[in-house]
Structures are given as structure tokens and as C-alpha cells.
Design a protein around this motif. Structure first.
Motif, PDB file in Angstrom:
ATOM      1  N   ARG A 371       0.850  -1.203   0.000  1.00 10.80           N
ATOM      2  CA  ARG A 371       0.000   0.000   0.000  1.00 10.80           C
ATOM      3  C   ARG A 371       0.879   1.243   0.000  1.00 10.80           C
ATOM      4  N   GLU A 407      -6.571  -6.036  -7.457  1.00 12.86           N
ATOM      5  CA  GLU A 407      -6.203  -4.681  -7.913  1.00 12.86           C
ATOM      6  C   GLU A 407      -4.744  -4.370  -7.611  1.00 12.86           C
ATOM      7  N   GLU A 408      -4.342  -4.706  -6.402  1.00 15.05           N
ATOM      8  CA  GLU A 408      -2.959  -4.394  -6.011  1.00 15.05           C
ATOM      9  C   GLU A 408      -1.955  -5.152  -6.876  1.00 15.05           C
ATOM     10  N   LEU A 410      -2.397  -6.139  -9.961  1.00  8.11           N
ATOM     11  CA  LEU A 410      -2.389  -5.553 -11.305  1.00  8.11           C
ATOM     12  C   LEU A 410      -1.641  -4.223 -11.311  1.00  8.11           C
ATOM     13  N   GLU A 411      -1.916  -3.424 -10.288  1.00  7.95           N
ATOM     14  CA  GLU A 411      -1.272  -2.114 -10.229  1.00  7.95           C
ATOM     15  C   GLU A 411       0.244  -2.255 -10.070  1.00  7.95           C
ATOM     16  N   GLU A 414       1.764  -3.437 -13.262  1.00 13.00           N
ATOM     17  CA  GLU A 414       1.808  -2.400 -14.286  1.00 13.00           C
ATOM     18  C   GLU A 414       3.047  -1.512 -14.095  1.00 13.00           C
ATOM     19  N   HIS A 455      -2.306 -14.714 -11.940  1.00  8.65           N
ATOM     20  CA  HIS A 455      -1.620 -13.460 -12.259  1.00  8.65           C
ATOM     21  C   HIS A 455      -0.204 -13.393 -11.725  1.00  8.65           C
TER      22      HIS A 455
END
Ligand code: PEP
Ligand code: MG
Length: 599
Positions: A371, A407-408, A410-411, A414, A455
Motif C-alpha cells: 500500500r 487490484e494491487e 495488477l497495479e 503495471e 496473475h
């Protein structure tokens, strides 16, 4: 420190700093600190000379440190950074400039001015949240003490002139003193002050010399030549022991040695069950300096490199270059075995003073780990670049901590892709197939492990946090420590669920929480199908021994049998009974009889 009297002998209890039992005679060094009782006013015309005298004392110390560093014995070469940190203190402005300013402005002598600077620095350290960094004030105190000695001309009671093998008794032993010691003449140390994380402890462990610190007034209680027993496993020190104590400790020492060599003999054998199932046994490390020990204890690689400490150690943020060099060295030393570098897990109970992290009501539930990295992308990118660059020099894997959902992932991925592109554009080399995994340590990640598994390249289960979050117990709160229950059926079900998700997606699942190094957990974890265990290096030999003494079939049966049980207490009782059959020296706490978890 607690103290008991038994006849003429005296028993003290301090902090165990380096394991091992020794019986020998006391050699007292420099009973106490240099005493600066008076302040002297210096005549205006002599002030520059006083400043020069101070600078001279600094130079003398610098020369001494540089010589010592160059002549460090091989065993402790890895710890030369301690001397470097002392050299840095000699250049620090709070230490040097403010002392000079005091001499000039207050027109006082160098000793008093330096003493005042130390007090000021001490106040700054007291404000620091992180215990490790706070405890580093001892380095500043050590350097101050040595400069004061240089200034006062008071010679230290020689550490170098010991003739027979003795136990050093000192108020404090600076890392520099330790480096100066004639290792062949020193059986061990005991000191009045110091903590578990003090550099004296680190040095003693590196030299494998037993040590007990924090005995408060041992230098007052021991006379030169007194017979001493030092137990570096438990922190016990006995002054003038009676015959029965000597016999007891000799026996304990012998047992320990026998046990150590029996276990050490198998530490480099593969961790293979009786029916031929191989498990990877890896080491968790926090510093580059631990890599050699990880290998020596039989680690087949580094399963978790916690990278927080470089950030905690540095004054500001460490540069990409510093990080890269550190990671490259770890990868190089452990190579061709792999190292899994975990990105920053700051926050929670680990803070860096220079980083902006607000005071939080519930830091364990706050802005920590991934985070924080996602909120501070520049800090994150710099670390990712360093890890990727290091991947050109060994087998590096990358891991994200505290993932709560997709989400974390993927982020983070990226940003990782952007950093890779950047490196490609700059023509910088890195491993294009670097494996990227995540820690599974939050219950929500367990619940969606089947989704996450598609993932990432691997999972590593962080049971320390998983137990904390699943059972709602603060892992650093001693009042709820009794609820830290690795055998809670909920935890076992969660591990099972993650292993299954990994299996379905064809990715490996490892475990790097404390459970991995706990002798009681071995059979269950094998039965659960964990492929890799990563632990404190010193736990490796024992865990390997256990793996080599059971079959996978039995481990499966153990797991089957405990799935029918409904409380942590029942599971633990079953397992303790089973493991005691394999390892009779386990006591009720799941510790070895010598009272320690590792040898
Ligand atoms: C864990 O949570 O189990 C873990 C290995 O990570 P850390 O102890 O660094 O939080
Ligand atoms: Mg964790």
C-alpha cells in the motif's frame, strides 16, 4: 537482570546475545567509562589549540579504525560495516561541528563539549520510533568513549594482552574492541550493558563466541580470576559456581555439542523424506551479512529477503545504486541458488524516520507494505529498478508483500512493466523472465487465491501476518501472544486452500512465516503440500533432520488426522505427541531441552 544467591556462588540473569556454554576465568577490562566530572574554562587564546586537540583525537581514532578494518580477521570481514559506521560518526556534523562550536562559543574544554554533544545526540535518538535504530546510540557512545580516552590519555585496560583463554567481563564492549580481540584467547563475553541487537552481539554471533549482555552490574560483582559459567543460550551467568553447578553445565555443554555436531552433519544433505519427496529448505534474511550463514547452515537459497533494513539503516532514502549493489551482492553470494527479494514492507511495526508515514491508530491495518509502495511510486520504482538490475547477476525472484486483492497485483505489475520498459530503453540488462510472486498473508487474499494464482508465478505464505489478521491478534502485543496459534483449524484450512489454488493453477506455494522453522509444524506443512519452507537460518539443520526422518505418507496421515480435530489445543497435543516420537529432546513448549528453539 534478576539475581539469586546460592551459597557462595552468585547467579545472574542477563540477555542471551550469542549461544554456547563456557566455563572459565574472568578477565576484567576497563572497569568503567572515562569519568568526565569537571568542566574546564579555556582561555580565549587557547581555544584554537583546544579545537586542534579535539581534531587530533578524531584523527587518531580514524587511523586506528582504518587499520583495524584492514586487519579484520576473515571470520568477521562481513562485519566491517560496523567499523565503517564508526568512521562515519567521526565525520558527523552533530558529533564534530557542534563539539567544535561548543568549545569556541562556551569556551570550554573538548571533553566537556563532547560530552554535551553526546547528550544532545542521545535526545535525538530517544525520539526515534524504531528500536533497532534507537539502540544504535551505543555506537555513538562507543566512539565518544574512545575519543574521550584519546583526549584524556587514559589507557584502556588491554584486551590484547590476555595470555590464557578467558572470559571477558566488561562494562560494554564496542564492536571495535571486539575486532581487536585475540580470538584464540577469548572464550566469551559478558557485559553490563547492551541488548540483543547490539553490534557486540552481532559480532559475537559471527565469531560464534558465547555472550551474555545487559547484566547491569556484573563488572562490580566479578573479581579478576573468578571462575565463571556463561550460558549464552539462556542468559545465565554464575560467579564462583559450586561443584554441582559445574558438573551440571559441563553436562549441558557436552549434550549441546553432541547434538550440534549430529545435526550439523546432515545440514548439507537434501531435505528429503524417507519416501523420497524433496522439499526446498531456504533461509530468511534481513541483511546482506547473513547470506554466508544462510549457506553455512544448509540453506538451499534465500526464500525471503526482507528489504526494510536498508531503508531503516540509511539516514535518508537509500539510493537505487546502494540498493542495487546490496541485492547484486546477495544474488552473487548465494548464486547459483535463488534469492526471493521482497519489496518494501515498511509501516506496521517497522518505521523509517525519514519516510513520511503518519502516526496511525492501527499501524498493522494502516499504510504499510505494498500500500505504501503504490502510494509512493517513486520509492517503489527505485527499488524495482534495483531488483531488476540485480537479476542480471544471479537467480533473483521478486515478491510483493501484503497483497489483499487483485487490484494491487495488477497495479504493482503495471508499474513493474513500466520499469522494465524503461530499463529496455536504456539498454540496461536484467532477467526478462524474472519470476514475480506475492505474499499471501491477508485473509482476503486467501479467499481469492484462486483468482490471484493466474496473475503471479508463485505464492509465499506469510503466516506471521496471516495468523495476526485471521485471529485478530496484534503480533507485537504480549497480552494476546497466547492466541498466536499456528495450529488453529482456521489457519490450517487457509493454508490448505492456498496450496490447492496454487496446485490448480500450476504455481508453487512456499511458506516463510515463523511456522516454517518451528519443529512442531514440519509434518503438518509437508502433509499440506507446501513445496518450500523458508526460515531463520539457524533453524535449518533441525528442520532438515525432521524432514529426513518422516515419510510423506506419514505426513499426509498426520494432516488427515488433525483435520478431524476442532481446536488448536487438540491439534497441538496430537502433533507434540507425534513429533516427540521423532525428536525425544523436544519439551512441552516444543523447544529443545536446552531451552532454545534453534541450536
Ligand atoms: C509473515 O508475515 O509471515 C512474514 C514472513 O513477513 P514479516 O514477518 O516480514 O511480516
Ligand atoms: Mg508479513
Amino acid at each position: 537482570m534478576t539475581e539469586h544467591h546460592i551459597g557462595a556462588q552468585r547467579r545472574l540473569e542477563g540477555i542471551p546475545a550469542s549461544p554456547g556454554i563456557i566455563i572459565g576465568k574472568a578477565h576484567l577490562v576497563g572497569k568503567s567509562r572515562v569519568k568526565i566530572l569537571y568542566q574546564y574554562l579555556i582561555d580565549e587564546r587557547q581555544l584554537n589549540r583546544e579545537v586542534e586537540r579535539f581534531k587530533g583525537a578524531l584523527r587518531t581514532e580514524e587511523e586506528k579504525l582504518v587499520t583495524l578494518r584492514d586487519q579484520m580477521p576473515n571470520q568477521v570481514k562481513d562485519h566491517a560495516f560496523i567499523l565503517d559506521s564508526h568512521l562515519m560518526i567521526l565525520k558527523d556534523s552533530m558529533f564534530v561541528d557542534s563539539t567544535i562550536e561548543r568549545i569556541l562559543n562556551e569556551k570550554i574544554d573538548a571533553q566537556w563539549a563532547l560530552k554535551e554533544s553526546l547528550e544532545e545526540i542521545r535526545k535525538v535518538f530517544e525520539q526515534i520510533n524504531d528500536e533497532y535504530i534507537r539502540s544504535r546510540i551505543t555506537d555513538v557512545e562507543n566512539v565518544t568513549e574512545r575519543i574521550l580516552r584519546n583526549l584524556s590519555g587514559e589507557a584502556e585496560q588491554g584486551l590484547t594482552e590476555i595470555r590464557e583463554r578467558m572470559i571477558i567481563v566488561a562494562h560494554d564492549l564496542s564492536p571495535v574492541d571486539t575486532a581487536e580481540l585475540n580470538i584464540s584467547k577469548v572464550m566469551g563475553f559478558i557485559t553490563d550493558i547492551g541488548g540483543r541487537t547490539s553490534h557486540t552481539a552481532i559480532m559475537a554471533q559471527a565469531l560464534e563466541i558465547p555472550a551474555v549482555v545487559g547484566l547491569e552490574s556484573v563488572t562490580e560483582l566479578v573479581q579478576a580470576g573468578d571462575l565463571l559459567i556463561v550460558d549464552g543460550n539462556t542468559g545465565e551467568v554464575i560467579i564462583n559456581p559450586d561443584d554441582s553447578a559445574i558438573i551440571h553445565y559441563q553436562e549441558k555443554h557436552l549434550q549441546r555439542e553432541k547434538y550440534k555436531s549430529a545435526i550439523a552433519r546432515i545440514s548439507h544433505l537434501p531435505a528429503e523424506t524417507l519416501d523420497g519427496h524433496k522439499v526446498a529448505v531456504m533461509a530468511n534474511i534481513e541483511f546482506l551479512e547473513e547470506v554466508t550463514a544462510a549457506r553455512d547452515y544448509g540453506g538451499e537459497g534465500i526464500g525471503l529477503y526482507r528489504t526494510e533494513f536498508l531503508y531503516l539503516r540509511s539516514k535518508g532514502l537509500p539510493s537505487e545504486e546502494e540498493l542495487f549493489e546490496d541485492y547484486r551482492d546477495v544474488a552473487g553470494i548465494i548464486g547459483p541458488a535463488p534469492v526471493t527479494i521482497r519489496t518494501l514492507d515498511l509501516g506496521g511495526d517497522k518505521f523509517a524516520s525519514e519516510l513520511y508515514i503518519t502516526k496511525e491508530m492501527n499501524p498493522a491495518l494502516g499504510l504499510r507494505a505494498i500500500r505504501f509502495s503504490l502510494k509512493e511510486p517513486e520509492i517503489f520504482r527505485s527499488q524495482l529498478r534495483a531488483i531488476l538490475r540485480a537479476s542480471a547477476y544471479g537467480r533473483v525472484q521478486l515478491m510483493f508483500p501484503m497483497i489483499s486483492g487483485l487490484e494491487e497485483v495488477l497495479e504493482a505489475r503495471e508499474i513493474l512493466e513500466q520499469v522494465k520498459d524503461e530499463l529496455d530503453n536504456q539498454g540496461v540488462e536484467y532477467d526478462h523472465n524474472i519470476k514475480t510472486g506475492i505474499m499471501i498473508e491477508i485473509p482476503s487474499a486467501v479467499a481469492v487465491a484462486d483468482i490471484l494464482a493466474h496473475h503471479v508465478d508463485f505464492f509465499s505464505m506469510g503466516t506471521n501476518d496471516l495468523i495476526q489478521y485471521a485471529l485478530a491478534i496484534d503480533r507485537i502485543n504480549e497480552h494476546v501472544a497466547y492466541m498466536y496459534q499456528p495450529f488453529h483449524p482456521a489457519i490450517l484450512k487457509m493454508i490448505q486452500q492456498v496450496v490447492q489454488a496454487g496446485k490448480n493453477a500450476g504455481i508453487p506455494v512456499s511458506l516463510c512465516g515463523e511456522m516454517a522453522g518451528d519443529p512442531l509444524c514440519v509434518s503438518i506443512l509437508l502433509g499440506l503440500g507446501i513445496a518450500e519452507l523458508s526460515m531463520n537460518a539457524r533453524a535449518i539443520p533441525l528442520i532438515k533432520k525432521l524432514i529426513r526422518s518422516i515419510s510423506l505418507k506419514e505426513a499426509h496421515e498426520d494432516f488427515e488426522n488433525v483435520t478431524g480435530l476442532t481446536t488448536a489445543k487438540e491439534v497441538r497435543a496430537y502433533i507434540l505427541d507425534r513429533m516427540k516420537k521423532l525428536l525425544p529432546e523436544l519439551d512441552e513448549k516444543g523447544y529443545l531441552n536446552s531451552g532454545e528453539k534453534y541450536f
